[in-house]
Enzyme design. Structure first.
Site, mmCIF file in Angstrom:
data_model
loop_
_atom_site.group_PDB
_atom_site.id
_atom_site.type_symbol
_atom_site.label_atom_id
_atom_site.label_comp_id
_atom_site.label_asym_id
_atom_site.label_seq_id
_atom_site.Cartn_x
_atom_site.Cartn_y
_atom_site.Cartn_z
ATOM 1 N N HIS A 187 12.810 7.726 -25.381
ATOM 2 C CA HIS A 187 13.551 8.012 -26.615
ATOM 3 C C HIS A 187 12.743 7.785 -27.882
ATOM 4 C CE1 HIS A 187 17.861 7.625 -24.784
ATOM 5 N NE2 HIS A 187 16.993 8.082 -23.897
ATOM 6 N N ASN A 188 11.915 6.722 -27.896
ATOM 7 C CA ASN A 188 11.218 6.335 -29.144
ATOM 8 C C ASN A 188 9.740 6.699 -29.142
ATOM 9 O OD1 ASN A 188 12.817 3.298 -28.329
ATOM 10 N ND2 ASN A 188 13.713 4.783 -29.743
ATOM 11 N N ARG A 210 16.167 16.514 -29.690
ATOM 12 C CA ARG A 210 16.913 15.354 -30.212
ATOM 13 C C ARG A 210 15.974 14.209 -30.530
ATOM 14 N NH1 ARG A 210 20.812 12.693 -26.404
ATOM 15 N NH2 ARG A 210 19.402 13.578 -24.888
ATOM 16 N N HIS A 211 15.173 13.821 -29.529
ATOM 17 C CA HIS A 211 14.316 12.652 -29.686
ATOM 18 C C HIS A 211 13.154 12.941 -30.621
ATOM 19 C CE1 HIS A 211 16.820 10.673 -26.875
ATOM 20 N NE2 HIS A 211 16.450 11.406 -25.854
ATOM 21 N N GLY A 259 7.441 -12.465 -28.680
ATOM 22 C CA GLY A 259 7.199 -11.031 -28.867
ATOM 23 C C GLY A 259 7.706 -10.536 -30.211
ATOM 24 N N CYS A 299 3.181 -12.558 -27.679
ATOM 25 C CA CYS A 299 3.200 -13.861 -28.344
ATOM 26 C C CYS A 299 4.284 -14.692 -27.656
ATOM 27 C CB CYS A 299 3.399 -13.730 -29.859
ATOM 28 S SG CYS A 299 4.944 -13.009 -30.417
ATOM 29 N N GLY A 300 4.746 -15.763 -28.289
ATOM 30 C CA GLY A 300 5.737 -16.595 -27.625
ATOM 31 C C GLY A 300 7.027 -15.836 -27.356
ATOM 32 N N GLY A 348 7.342 -11.817 -33.490
ATOM 33 C CA GLY A 348 6.374 -11.765 -34.588
ATOM 34 C C GLY A 348 5.409 -10.602 -34.420
ATOM 35 N N MET A 349 4.925 -10.402 -33.206
ATOM 36 C CA MET A 349 4.015 -9.284 -32.931
ATOM 37 C C MET A 349 4.701 -7.955 -33.255
ATOM 38 S SD MET A 349 0.991 -10.113 -31.879
ATOM 39 C CE MET A 349 -0.034 -11.161 -30.831
ATOM 40 N N ARG A 358 14.376 12.581 -34.132
ATOM 41 C CA ARG A 358 14.583 11.188 -34.564
ATOM 42 C C ARG A 358 13.254 10.474 -34.810
ATOM 43 N NH1 ARG A 358 19.259 10.763 -30.010
ATOM 44 N NH2 ARG A 358 20.808 11.928 -31.197
ATOM 45 N N ASP A 386 -1.432 -14.063 -29.015
ATOM 46 C CA ASP A 386 -1.742 -15.308 -29.731
ATOM 47 C C ASP A 386 -1.811 -16.456 -28.713
ATOM 48 O OD1 ASP A 386 0.902 -16.023 -29.198
ATOM 49 O OD2 ASP A 386 1.477 -16.284 -31.298
ATOM 50 N N HIS A 387 -1.890 -17.687 -29.240
ATOM 51 C CA HIS A 387 -2.048 -18.850 -28.359
ATOM 52 C C HIS A 387 -0.836 -19.048 -27.447
ATOM 53 C CE1 HIS A 387 -0.058 -19.950 -32.099
ATOM 54 N NE2 HIS A 387 0.586 -20.880 -31.412
HETATM 55 C C1 RB5 Z 1 3.884 -19.438 -32.020
HETATM 56 O O1 RB5 Z 1 4.341 -20.748 -32.012
HETATM 57 C C2 RB5 Z 1 5.064 -18.465 -32.106
HETATM 58 O O2 RB5 Z 1 5.695 -18.591 -33.348
HETATM 59 C C3 RB5 Z 1 4.602 -17.043 -31.895
HETATM 60 O O3 RB5 Z 1 3.937 -16.947 -30.692
HETATM 61 C C4 RB5 Z 1 5.702 -15.997 -31.845
HETATM 62 O O4 RB5 Z 1 6.705 -16.342 -30.960
HETATM 63 C C5 RB5 Z 1 6.176 -15.517 -33.129
HETATM 64 O O5 RB5 Z 1 7.047 -14.643 -33.227
#
Ligand code: RB5
Length: 152
Positions: free
Chosen positions: A98-99, A133-134, A68, A65-66, A70-71, A137, A8-9
């Site tokens: 592991h994952n 194991r892994h 990580g 993202c800012g 939200g992503m 899971r 994102d931005h």
């Molecule tokens: C953007 O301002 C911010 O909320 C986004 O990049 C991220 O950090 C969300 O989890």
């Protein structure tokens, strides 16, 4: 490997630093944006990258993202995606072993480009530990996904 990348931005600057680094490791990158600081919504980019991975058009995905966070939350809503939020080298190795994580998320506001490059290098270079194991899971994660996925 083919790597789909999205940001994102608040993450596109780190994405733009990471892309040539990944290419220098011999991988192919598909850059799904964004490309400037205009405000966008991170779930749109998480979806674009995850769809490439689940369709088999990319081997792995990387999201920035800012923070990580939200992503990561958005990506893990997509069936078949195991997205790991990683800001240290130990976790970069452990989450592959592991994952069997198929998407990596990082926060541009959390780590600098040097650490991010090392994380990417370790994450791309580490195989899943095929031990029972892994596998068991990760199989249980798939069961959870099947249980809570609505089938039309
Ligand atoms: C953007 O301002 C911010 O909320 C986004 O990049 C991220 O950090 C969300 O989890």
């Amino acid at each position: 490997m083919k790597i789909a990348m999205g940001a994102d931005h608040a993450g596109y600057r780190l994405k733009d630093v990471i892309i040539p680094f990944i290419e220098s490791l011999g991988h192919q990158v598909e850059d799904l944006g964004c490309h400037c600081g205009d405000s966008v919504d991170y779930p749109d980019y998480a979806l674009a990258v995850c769809e490439k991975v689940t369709a088999g058009e990319a081997d792995k995905g990387i999201l920035i993202c800012g923070t990580g966070i939200g992503m990561t939350i958005a990506a893990n809503k997509v069936p078949g995606i195991r997205c790991a939020l990683v800001h240290d080298l130990f976790s970069a190795k452990a989450t592959r072993e592991h994952n069997d994580s198929n998407v990596l998320a990082m926060g541009e506001r959390v780590i600098g480009p040097g650490v991010a490059q090392e994380i990417v290098s370790i994450w791309l270079g580490t195989e899943f530990s095929e031990g029972p194991r892994h596998q068991n899971r990760v199989g249980k994660i798939k069961e959870l996904e099947d249980r809570f996925t609505l089938h039309p």
